[in-house]
Design an enzyme around this catalytic site. Sequence first.
Site, PDB file in Angstrom:
ATOM      1  N   ASP A  16     -33.088  20.387   3.023  1.00 44.32           N
ATOM      2  CA  ASP A  16     -32.809  20.094   4.457  1.00 44.32           C
ATOM      3  C   ASP A  16     -31.448  20.128   4.831  1.00 44.32           C
ATOM      4  O   ASP A  16     -30.697  20.055   3.883  1.00 44.32           O
ATOM      5  CB  ASP A  16     -33.590  18.463   4.518  1.00 44.32           C
ATOM      6  CG  ASP A  16     -33.717  18.390   6.225  1.00 44.32           C
ATOM      7  OD1 ASP A  16     -33.638  19.405   6.896  1.00 44.32           O
ATOM      8  OD2 ASP A  16     -34.162  17.208   6.359  1.00 44.32           O
ATOM      9  N   ASN A  18     -30.136  22.865   6.835  1.00 43.98           N
ATOM     10  CA  ASN A  18     -29.524  24.060   7.088  1.00 43.98           C
ATOM     11  C   ASN A  18     -29.235  24.339   8.380  1.00 43.98           C
ATOM     12  O   ASN A  18     -28.078  24.816   8.721  1.00 43.98           O
ATOM     13  CB  ASN A  18     -30.782  25.248   6.666  1.00 43.98           C
ATOM     14  CG  ASN A  18     -31.217  25.319   5.090  1.00 43.98           C
ATOM     15  OD1 ASN A  18     -30.516  24.537   4.398  1.00 43.98           O
ATOM     16  ND2 ASN A  18     -32.007  26.212   5.027  1.00 43.98           N
ATOM     17  N   TRP A  21     -26.172  22.281   8.958  1.00 41.66           N
ATOM     18  CA  TRP A  21     -24.832  22.910   8.305  1.00 41.66           C
ATOM     19  C   TRP A  21     -24.219  24.054   9.474  1.00 41.66           C
ATOM     20  O   TRP A  21     -23.148  24.256   9.404  1.00 41.66           O
ATOM     21  CB  TRP A  21     -25.122  23.636   7.041  1.00 41.66           C
ATOM     22  CG  TRP A  21     -24.289  24.251   6.312  1.00 41.66           C
ATOM     23  CD1 TRP A  21     -23.438  23.578   5.426  1.00 41.66           C
ATOM     24  CD2 TRP A  21     -23.766  25.861   6.327  1.00 41.66           C
ATOM     25  NE1 TRP A  21     -22.486  24.715   4.856  1.00 41.66           N
ATOM     26  CE2 TRP A  21     -22.630  25.729   5.455  1.00 41.66           C
ATOM     27  CE3 TRP A  21     -24.095  26.448   7.294  1.00 41.66           C
ATOM     28  CZ2 TRP A  21     -22.074  27.147   5.295  1.00 41.66           C
ATOM     29  CZ3 TRP A  21     -23.582  27.973   7.112  1.00 41.66           C
ATOM     30  CH2 TRP A  21     -22.518  28.249   6.110  1.00 41.66           C
ATOM     31  N   ARG A  29     -28.528  28.842  13.555  1.00 39.76           N
ATOM     32  CA  ARG A  29     -29.214  28.368  12.490  1.00 39.76           C
ATOM     33  C   ARG A  29     -29.628  29.113  11.338  1.00 39.76           C
ATOM     34  O   ARG A  29     -29.847  28.845  10.325  1.00 39.76           O
ATOM     35  CB  ARG A  29     -30.620  27.569  13.172  1.00 39.76           C
ATOM     36  CG  ARG A  29     -30.427  26.511  14.216  1.00 39.76           C
ATOM     37  CD  ARG A  29     -31.769  26.116  14.755  1.00 39.76           C
ATOM     38  NE  ARG A  29     -32.457  25.611  13.853  1.00 39.76           N
ATOM     39  CZ  ARG A  29     -32.565  24.469  13.213  1.00 39.76           C
ATOM     40  NH1 ARG A  29     -31.592  23.521  13.334  1.00 39.76           N
ATOM     41  NH2 ARG A  29     -33.423  24.345  12.098  1.00 39.76           N
ATOM     42  N   HIS A  33     -29.778  29.118   7.113  1.00 44.68           N
ATOM     43  CA  HIS A  33     -30.855  29.444   6.132  1.00 44.68           C
ATOM     44  C   HIS A  33     -30.264  30.344   5.176  1.00 44.68           C
ATOM     45  O   HIS A  33     -30.663  30.391   3.949  1.00 44.68           O
ATOM     46  CB  HIS A  33     -32.234  30.239   6.852  1.00 44.68           C
ATOM     47  CG  HIS A  33     -32.468  29.017   7.866  1.00 44.68           C
ATOM     48  ND1 HIS A  33     -32.972  27.788   7.432  1.00 44.68           N
ATOM     49  CD2 HIS A  33     -32.955  29.274   8.821  1.00 44.68           C
ATOM     50  CE1 HIS A  33     -33.607  27.148   8.462  1.00 44.68           C
ATOM     51  NE2 HIS A  33     -33.633  28.059   9.412  1.00 44.68           N
ATOM     52  N   ASN A  64     -43.605  24.286  10.231  1.00 46.93           N
ATOM     53  CA  ASN A  64     -42.407  25.143  10.672  1.00 46.93           C
ATOM     54  C   ASN A  64     -42.885  26.099  11.570  1.00 46.93           C
ATOM     55  O   ASN A  64     -41.989  26.713  12.157  1.00 46.93           O
ATOM     56  CB  ASN A  64     -41.781  25.726   9.143  1.00 46.93           C
ATOM     57  CG  ASN A  64     -40.825  24.552   8.545  1.00 46.93           C
ATOM     58  OD1 ASN A  64     -40.612  24.614   7.455  1.00 46.93           O
ATOM     59  ND2 ASN A  64     -40.544  23.465   9.127  1.00 46.93           N
ATOM     60  N   TRP A  65     -43.997  26.296  11.623  1.00 48.24           N
ATOM     61  CA  TRP A  65     -44.427  27.597  12.403  1.00 48.24           C
ATOM     62  C   TRP A  65     -43.894  26.959  14.067  1.00 48.24           C
ATOM     63  O   TRP A  65     -43.910  28.009  15.094  1.00 48.24           O
ATOM     64  CB  TRP A  65     -45.920  27.783  12.712  1.00 48.24           C
ATOM     65  CG  TRP A  65     -46.305  28.374  11.400  1.00 48.24           C
ATOM     66  CD1 TRP A  65     -47.127  27.803  10.397  1.00 48.24           C
ATOM     67  CD2 TRP A  65     -45.892  29.672  10.965  1.00 48.24           C
ATOM     68  NE1 TRP A  65     -47.399  28.465   9.412  1.00 48.24           N
ATOM     69  CE2 TRP A  65     -46.687  30.023   9.820  1.00 48.24           C
ATOM     70  CE3 TRP A  65     -45.418  31.065  11.406  1.00 48.24           C
ATOM     71  CZ2 TRP A  65     -46.970  30.964   9.103  1.00 48.24           C
ATOM     72  CZ3 TRP A  65     -45.524  31.934  10.809  1.00 48.24           C
ATOM     73  CH2 TRP A  65     -45.962  32.110   9.436  1.00 48.24           C
ATOM     74  N   ARG A  67     -40.971  26.100  15.131  1.00 52.05           N
ATOM     75  CA  ARG A  67     -39.685  26.608  15.253  1.00 52.05           C
ATOM     76  C   ARG A  67     -39.948  27.820  16.392  1.00 52.05           C
ATOM     77  O   ARG A  67     -40.795  28.085  16.435  1.00 52.05           O
ATOM     78  CB  ARG A  67     -39.122  26.662  14.269  1.00 52.05           C
ATOM     79  CG  ARG A  67     -38.892  25.574  13.372  1.00 52.05           C
ATOM     80  CD  ARG A  67     -38.024  25.560  12.148  1.00 52.05           C
ATOM     81  NE  ARG A  67     -38.040  24.231  11.476  1.00 52.05           N
ATOM     82  CZ  ARG A  67     -37.114  23.936  10.833  1.00 52.05           C
ATOM     83  NH1 ARG A  67     -35.815  24.510  10.396  1.00 52.05           N
ATOM     84  NH2 ARG A  67     -37.094  22.664  10.081  1.00 52.05           N
ATOM     85  N   LEU A 186     -41.151  12.334   2.893  1.00 49.23           N
ATOM     86  CA  LEU A 186     -41.978  13.356   2.116  1.00 49.23           C
ATOM     87  C   LEU A 186     -42.286  14.776   2.917  1.00 49.23           C
ATOM     88  O   LEU A 186     -42.385  15.658   2.500  1.00 49.23           O
ATOM     89  CB  LEU A 186     -42.890  12.807   1.359  1.00 49.23           C
ATOM     90  CG  LEU A 186     -42.498  12.030   0.183  1.00 49.23           C
ATOM     91  CD1 LEU A 186     -43.793  11.627  -0.705  1.00 49.23           C
ATOM     92  CD2 LEU A 186     -41.672  12.820  -0.864  1.00 49.23           C
ATOM     93  N   SER A 187     -42.483  14.412   4.374  1.00 52.55           N
ATOM     94  CA  SER A 187     -42.913  15.596   4.971  1.00 52.55           C
ATOM     95  C   SER A 187     -43.969  16.466   4.476  1.00 52.55           C
ATOM     96  O   SER A 187     -43.754  17.617   4.679  1.00 52.55           O
ATOM     97  CB  SER A 187     -41.563  16.300   5.574  1.00 52.55           C
ATOM     98  OG  SER A 187     -40.474  15.633   5.896  1.00 52.55           O
TER      99      SER A 187
END
Length: 232
Positions: A16, A18, A21, A29, A33, A64-65, A67, A186-187
């Site tokens: 987690d 990325n 950062w 973004r 990655h 994550n779809w 996003r 934990l997602s």
Amino acid sequence: MADTPVVPTHLGIIMDGNGRWAQKRSLPRTAGHLEGLKALKRVIREAADQGIGYITFYVFSTENWKRSEQEVSYLMHLLVSKLHGELAFYQKYGIRILVRGKIDALPVQVQQAIEQTVDATRNNTTITAILAINYGGRDEICRAVNDFIAQNPGKSISEDALCSAMPLPQIPCVDMIVRSANEKRLSNFLLWDSAYAELAFYEKLWPDWDASDVQQICEEYRQRVRKFGGVQ
Ligand code: FPP
């Protein structure tokens, strides 16, 4: 009761931070990655050096779809170009690649890159890196239960039967799950396997991780007393 081994046999990592950062550096973004992939390579190498046998990375979740299309397509592109593209690295360090998740729902090029990489690394023995891609713990449990029902109509399911119906039944349950970037949840990661996993959360953003973080995890693990519901 068994003593806690010196290092986790199977370590799970929720990568987690990325995006944060990249944001800190005014970069897109996606740059986070790409840098995250470099961290993943540093971490696998040190995990192998530490004697960790199995390491599961949460690469892309079933959620994550949600996003942006640009970010999702970049991550898919990264999988196509860097999964099989890193073959020389896996072969050099004896890394076997396996995957876990709803792979048949991924773009066909990603499925092909996965198939080629898994096949090409099947005989490597230093460490097994499992990539959780299009992965959701709940989805995985539902699919395993449905498979069981289809094969055993009318029977009720037991814990042992569900263990056998889960993907990669030959891989030991995860001993420790760690997460970067100071998030403490934990997602939907390894929900079935994590029943007795040790948990640890670290502040450092994923792209900054290196060998020292794996050493810290192993040190933390050595301090834990695993009781599995018994007494010490
Ligand atoms: C979470 O950080 C990270 C991801 C959803 C993607 C992780 C993927 C990689 C490191 C690339 C792996 C590539 C290969 C080829 C195996 P985030 O974006 O949620 O960070 P944020 O919370 O700071 O926004």
